[in-house]
Write a protein that holds these residues in place. Sequence first.
Motif, short mmCIF file in Angstrom:
data_model
loop_
_atom_site.label_atom_id
_atom_site.label_comp_id
_atom_site.label_asym_id
_atom_site.label_seq_id
_atom_site.Cartn_x
_atom_site.Cartn_y
_atom_site.Cartn_z
N THR A 53 0.86 -1.14 -0.05
CA THR A 53 -0.04 -0.07 -0.08
C THR A 53 0.95 1.35 -0.11
N PHE A 54 0.36 2.22 -0.74
CA PHE A 54 1.33 3.60 -0.73
C PHE A 54 0.20 4.58 -0.74
N GLU A 60 -5.12 5.90 -0.89
CA GLU A 60 -4.38 4.66 -0.89
C GLU A 60 -4.41 3.90 -2.05
N ILE A 61 -3.38 3.60 -2.59
CA ILE A 61 -3.30 2.68 -3.96
C ILE A 61 -2.49 1.49 -3.66
N ASP A 136 13.08 6.18 -2.30
CA ASP A 136 11.60 6.93 -1.52
C ASP A 136 10.35 6.11 -1.93
N PHE A 137 10.18 5.37 -2.99
CA PHE A 137 9.11 4.80 -3.20
C PHE A 137 9.07 3.65 -2.18
N ILE A 138 10.04 2.70 -2.31
CA ILE A 138 10.19 1.59 -1.47
C ILE A 138 9.81 1.92 -0.03
N ASP A 139 10.72 2.61 0.61
CA ASP A 139 10.37 3.27 2.07
C ASP A 139 8.85 3.69 2.09
N GLY A 140 8.27 4.26 1.17
CA GLY A 140 6.99 4.58 1.53
C GLY A 140 5.76 3.43 1.48
N LEU A 141 6.19 2.40 1.03
CA LEU A 141 5.29 1.22 0.91
C LEU A 141 4.91 0.72 2.42
#
Length: 264
Positions: A53-54, A60-61, A136-141
């Motif tokens: 989830t992000f 949330e997507i 940053d994308f991975i850390d936001g999951l």
Amino acid sequence: MNFNDLWENKMDALDSFDYETIAIVEEKLQLKLPADYVNLMKIQNGGYLRKDTFKMKDEEITVEELYGISANEEKGILTTIEMREEWELPEDIILLSGDGHTWVFLDYRKNHVCPSVSYIDLELEIDHVLATNFTDFIDGLYEDDSLEVIEFESEEVYTEEEFERIVEEADSPFALTDGVLYFTEVDCVMAWLVTQVNRIMDIDNEESEFVLPEVLYYLLNRISEIDLNDEVREALDLLGHKVKEHKIIEVRKYYKRIKEIIEW
């Protein structure tokens, strides 16, 4: 990069790759893979995500999986070549995850050296940057906890024959959801109930996006509490295949839970 508990399992990962594979992939895509993406794929070469989830603005997507690295154009990120043409997607992108209508991708449109990670929804015409880089994308999951158990009670009483008719007619969203809830509260043949839910998954109308996730929620909360016999496992396995390929994202979110129940 935070990859603790990132993956659901290792079974869906692609085979490991070497630098020759990377060179082939980059040549075919005419884009250079970011080092942080390559380094993560060295640990596990793609697969389904536990942290799926992000947060995007106020929504949330769901990011079900990350595509891995393979020289095979039918696997991993090289499916980008076919998908860009089929879905009329931008050229300067590398797909990371998606289902045809929505995609998450490495976005090179503004920077061919350091791509951002973006999200596109073709139906809603959304094109949004999620993170300035892959790390940053991975850390936001994060792992969605919205599937936690909440107690509900059915409002009506049903016989099996009545409920089979309700499923067949498929014109009462309330009776479909309330009926499944009722049979999770009483003693019934669980393989029969799973079979009815399998039939409900084939319903495709305006209410499906609300009915189908609710039905799965009730069923799986109950079935996770019992010992499964072969008949139930067989019906549940069929349900899992339908859920995994379903067009509704909120339905597909239950695939991992079905797998966990079957394997437990």
